[in-house]
Design an enzyme around this catalytic site. Structure first.
Site, PDB file in Angstrom:
ATOM      1  N   TYR A   1     -10.373  -7.885  10.677  1.00 58.25           N
ATOM      2  CA  TYR A   1      -9.579  -8.748  10.010  1.00 58.25           C
ATOM      3  C   TYR A   1     -10.222  -9.598   9.140  1.00 58.25           C
ATOM      4  O   TYR A   1      -9.664 -10.086   8.074  1.00 58.25           O
ATOM      5  CB  TYR A   1      -8.686  -9.349  10.671  1.00 58.25           C
ATOM      6  CG  TYR A   1      -7.801  -8.141  11.385  1.00 58.25           C
ATOM      7  CD1 TYR A   1      -6.580  -7.641  10.614  1.00 58.25           C
ATOM      8  CD2 TYR A   1      -7.979  -7.766  12.415  1.00 58.25           C
ATOM      9  CE1 TYR A   1      -6.005  -6.351  11.173  1.00 58.25           C
ATOM     10  CE2 TYR A   1      -7.206  -6.899  13.355  1.00 58.25           C
ATOM     11  CZ  TYR A   1      -6.378  -6.148  12.466  1.00 58.25           C
ATOM     12  OH  TYR A   1      -5.808  -5.214  13.080  1.00 58.25           O
TER      13      TYR A   1
ATOM     14  N   THR B   1      -4.190  -2.936  -1.389  1.00 55.61           N
ATOM     15  CA  THR B   1      -4.845  -2.636  -0.073  1.00 55.61           C
ATOM     16  C   THR B   1      -6.310  -2.614  -0.226  1.00 55.61           C
ATOM     17  O   THR B   1      -6.837  -2.278  -1.126  1.00 55.61           O
ATOM     18  CB  THR B   1      -4.452  -1.230   0.309  1.00 55.61           C
ATOM     19  OG1 THR B   1      -5.007  -1.098   1.636  1.00 55.61           O
ATOM     20  CG2 THR B   1      -4.438  -0.115  -0.563  1.00 55.61           C
ATOM     21  N   ILE B   2      -6.793  -3.209   0.621  1.00 52.91           N
ATOM     22  CA  ILE B   2      -8.530  -3.205   0.840  1.00 52.91           C
ATOM     23  C   ILE B   2      -8.841  -1.781   0.981  1.00 52.91           C
ATOM     24  O   ILE B   2     -10.006  -1.509   0.519  1.00 52.91           O
ATOM     25  CB  ILE B   2      -8.989  -4.072   1.946  1.00 52.91           C
ATOM     26  CG1 ILE B   2      -8.357  -3.662   3.276  1.00 52.91           C
ATOM     27  CG2 ILE B   2      -8.505  -5.609   1.524  1.00 52.91           C
ATOM     28  CD1 ILE B   2      -9.487  -4.264   4.374  1.00 52.91           C
ATOM     29  N   ASP B   3      -7.954  -0.792   1.491  1.00 55.99           N
ATOM     30  CA  ASP B   3      -8.450   0.430   1.720  1.00 55.99           C
ATOM     31  C   ASP B   3      -8.663   1.185   0.175  1.00 55.99           C
ATOM     32  O   ASP B   3      -9.483   2.337   0.430  1.00 55.99           O
ATOM     33  CB  ASP B   3      -7.438   1.112   2.394  1.00 55.99           C
ATOM     34  CG  ASP B   3      -7.051   0.649   3.885  1.00 55.99           C
ATOM     35  OD1 ASP B   3      -7.966  -0.155   4.471  1.00 55.99           O
ATOM     36  OD2 ASP B   3      -6.057   0.914   4.609  1.00 55.99           O
TER      37      ASP B   3
ATOM     38  N   MET C   1     -13.542  -1.157   8.094  1.00 54.14           N
ATOM     39  CA  MET C   1     -12.016  -0.903   7.669  1.00 54.14           C
ATOM     40  C   MET C   1     -11.626   0.174   6.473  1.00 54.14           C
ATOM     41  O   MET C   1     -12.615   0.800   5.962  1.00 54.14           O
ATOM     42  CB  MET C   1     -10.722  -1.878   7.349  1.00 54.14           C
ATOM     43  CG  MET C   1     -10.706  -2.791   8.711  1.00 54.14           C
ATOM     44  SD  MET C   1      -9.232  -3.914   8.219  1.00 54.14           S
ATOM     45  CE  MET C   1      -8.807  -4.570   9.901  1.00 54.14           C
TER      46      MET C   1
ATOM     47  N   ARG D   1     -26.543  -2.422  18.373  1.00 58.07           N
ATOM     48  CA  ARG D   1     -25.470  -3.325  18.766  1.00 58.07           C
ATOM     49  C   ARG D   1     -24.310  -2.790  17.668  1.00 58.07           C
ATOM     50  O   ARG D   1     -24.592  -2.561  16.431  1.00 58.07           O
ATOM     51  CB  ARG D   1     -25.810  -4.888  18.060  1.00 58.07           C
ATOM     52  CG  ARG D   1     -26.964  -5.248  18.937  1.00 58.07           C
ATOM     53  CD  ARG D   1     -26.284  -5.939  20.502  1.00 58.07           C
ATOM     54  NE  ARG D   1     -27.162  -6.510  21.155  1.00 58.07           N
ATOM     55  CZ  ARG D   1     -28.078  -6.015  22.050  1.00 58.07           C
ATOM     56  NH1 ARG D   1     -28.123  -4.735  22.433  1.00 58.07           N
ATOM     57  NH2 ARG D   1     -28.654  -6.715  23.019  1.00 58.07           N
TER      58      ARG D   1
ATOM     59  N   GLY E   1       0.770  -1.080  -0.008  1.00 62.22           N
ATOM     60  CA  GLY E   1      -0.134  -0.044  -0.101  1.00 62.22           C
ATOM     61  C   GLY E   1       0.820   1.337   0.049  1.00 62.22           C
ATOM     62  O   GLY E   1       2.160   1.148  -0.410  1.00 62.22           O
TER      63      GLY E   1
HETATM   64  O1  F6P Z   1      -4.384  -0.985   5.495  1.00 57.21           O
HETATM   65  C1  F6P Z   1      -5.020  -1.922   5.587  1.00 57.21           C
HETATM   66  C2  F6P Z   1      -5.897  -2.272   6.888  1.00 57.21           C
HETATM   67  O2  F6P Z   1      -6.340  -3.367   7.143  1.00 57.21           O
HETATM   68  C3  F6P Z   1      -6.561  -0.905   7.611  1.00 57.21           C
HETATM   69  O3  F6P Z   1      -7.805  -0.880   6.802  1.00 57.21           O
HETATM   70  C4  F6P Z   1      -6.349  -0.805   8.849  1.00 57.21           C
HETATM   71  O4  F6P Z   1      -6.503   0.580   9.239  1.00 57.21           O
HETATM   72  C5  F6P Z   1      -5.113  -1.219   8.974  1.00 57.21           C
HETATM   73  O5  F6P Z   1      -4.715  -2.185   7.942  1.00 57.21           O
HETATM   74  C6  F6P Z   1      -4.816  -2.388  10.181  1.00 57.21           C
HETATM   75  O6  F6P Z   1      -3.605  -2.461  10.402  1.00 57.21           O
HETATM   76  P1  F6P Z   1      -3.036  -3.802  11.161  1.00 57.21           P
HETATM   77  O7  F6P Z   1      -2.929  -4.905  10.105  1.00 57.21           O
HETATM   78  O8  F6P Z   1      -1.631  -3.368  11.359  1.00 57.21           O
HETATM   79  O9  F6P Z   1      -3.610  -3.946  12.318  1.00 57.21           O
END
Ligand code: F6P
Length: 383
Positions: A301, A144-146, A188, A295, A120
């Site tokens: 993850y 990246t999933i972002d 995320m 809720r 990323g």
């Molecule tokens: O960049 C991908 C991501 O999953 C983000 O969406 C999230 O903020 C971050 O990584 C989480 O990071 P880590 O894997 O270090 O907990």
């Protein structure tokens, strides 16, 4: 007829590849595509273990067709990954130390012609740093999933993350309606809203909150009350992990200096943020206002695990084969970007230090508003 790549005197002989940063579906698919394209050209492929750690510590596995067959659908990365940077590797005293020299040394000792880095925004930066410091040849691929890497229309892994989040919200819909509950879903995305917006629109979320559009708590609450008045006694609220309120956006420290350059963290007036996720704070407030049980579901993850979608597999195969072709054509110092239908080399200096946020006039934002979704800044039409 001209000489083929493998017949040329200056032909590419050895290439390294590594996966760095958070894992994401499709990393193995790219490794497979790179290997299957380069091996027939007589190129030796070194897969470095655990991101830049393997490059610094000279730890690798040789990759060939036999290791990479069957990888197209496998999540994670056979090379494993880490968030360590060559210039800030963990030191025995608990601090960090600059190990860029060791990374460059491995590159030279193995006589690599190029290093392919899958990662990323952080990885793009670390790769560019090695190019500038060591003059080595690097090609990167945006993962990246972002979906927030600059210079490409899409990053691999995003489609899978979005699919997982949308399917999760589909399931939450039925349980929310059975119980007359408000379901706040934590999605995320780091500081961008692509995942929450894409999944939220796809799943018909009633409220979608993303960092690009600061929200007002009373607007969100009123939009849920409006639904209740219309007899809709449940709601799905999709919240991006980086979502922030209007007040938080106003108090956000200015991270650019007078020349528009990104400030170093130590030079910023850092506002202490609560450890509690946005979704938890929101849920508490919405329960008070609506009187409906609320809720929180944090997808965490799950969004990064498992089998990539067919769309991501296609994308990864395109990214991997083009990364390999750019190596053979010696187009170094670039990221493979997807622009429209094409895979193009984007110079790394144009990519680093920038983030691709959701533009406020993006079609997904317009669609969300048109179907009456509240984006936290104003009441939806039909309210
Ligand atoms: O960049 C991908 C991501 O999953 C983000 O969406 C999230 O903020 C971050 O990584 C989480 O990071 P880590 O894997 O270090 O907990």
């Amino acid at each position: 007829m001209g000489a083929t790549f493998s017949e040329r005197a200056d032909r590419i002989r050895s290439v390294g590849i590594l996966t760095s940063g958070g894992d994401c579906p499709g990393l193995n698919a790219v490794i497979r595509a790179v290997t299957k394209t380069l091996e027939p050209e007589g190129v030796e492929i070194f897969g470095f273990m655990e991101g830049f750690n393997g490059l610094v510590e000279n730890r690798y596995m040789k990759l060939s067709d036999s290791q990479t067959s069957g990888l197209l659908t496998v999540g994670g990365t056979i090379l494993r990954t880490s968030r360590n940077k060559p210039h800030k590797m963990p030191a025995p005293d608990g601090g960090t130390r600059d190990m860029s020299g060791a990374a460059l040394e491995t590159y030279r000792r193995l006589q690599l012609d190029c290093l392919i880095c899958l990662g990323g925004g952080g990885t793009q930066k670390n790769a560019y740093r090695l190019v500038k410091e060591g003059g080595i040849n690097i090609i990167t691929v945006p993962k990246t999933i972002d979906n927030d890497v600059y210079g490409t229309d899409i990053c691999f892994g995003f489609d899978t993350g979005m699919t997982i989040a949308a399917e999760a919200m589909d399931r939450l819909h039925t349980t929310a309606s059975s119980h007359h509950r408000v379901m706040v879903v934590d999605i995320m995305g780091h500081n961008s809203g692509w995942l929450a917006l894409g999944a939220g629109v796809a799943a018909g979320a009633d409220v979608i909150l993303i960092p690009e559009i600061p929200y007002a708590l009373d607007v969100v609450a009123e939009s849920l009350l409006g639904r209740m008045r219309r007899g809709k006694m449940f709601s799905i609220v999709a919240v991006a992990e980086g979502a922030l309120s209007v007040e938080e956006a106003r108090n956000r420290p200015d991270d650019r200096d007078e020349n528009g350059k990104k400030k170093k963290k130590k030079d910023m007036d850092v506002v202490e943020h609560t450890k509690e996720p946005v979704s938890a704070i929101l849920a508490e407030h919405l329960e008070d206002v609506t009187g409906l049980e609320t809720r929180v579901t944090s997808l965490g993850y799950l969004q990064r695990g498992g089998v990539p979608t067919p769309t991501d597999r296609l994308l990864c195969s395109g990214f991997g084969t083009h990364a390999a072709k750019f190596v053979l054509e010696r187009r170094f110092g670039c990221m493979v970007g997807r622009q429209g239908e094409a895979f193009v080399p984007v110079p790394l200096e144009e990519v680093v230090g920038q983030k691709r946020l959701v533009p406020l006039d993006h079609p997904w934002i317009r669609t969300a508003r048109d179907v009456g979704t509240c984006l936290g800044d104003q009441l939806p039409h039909g309210h």
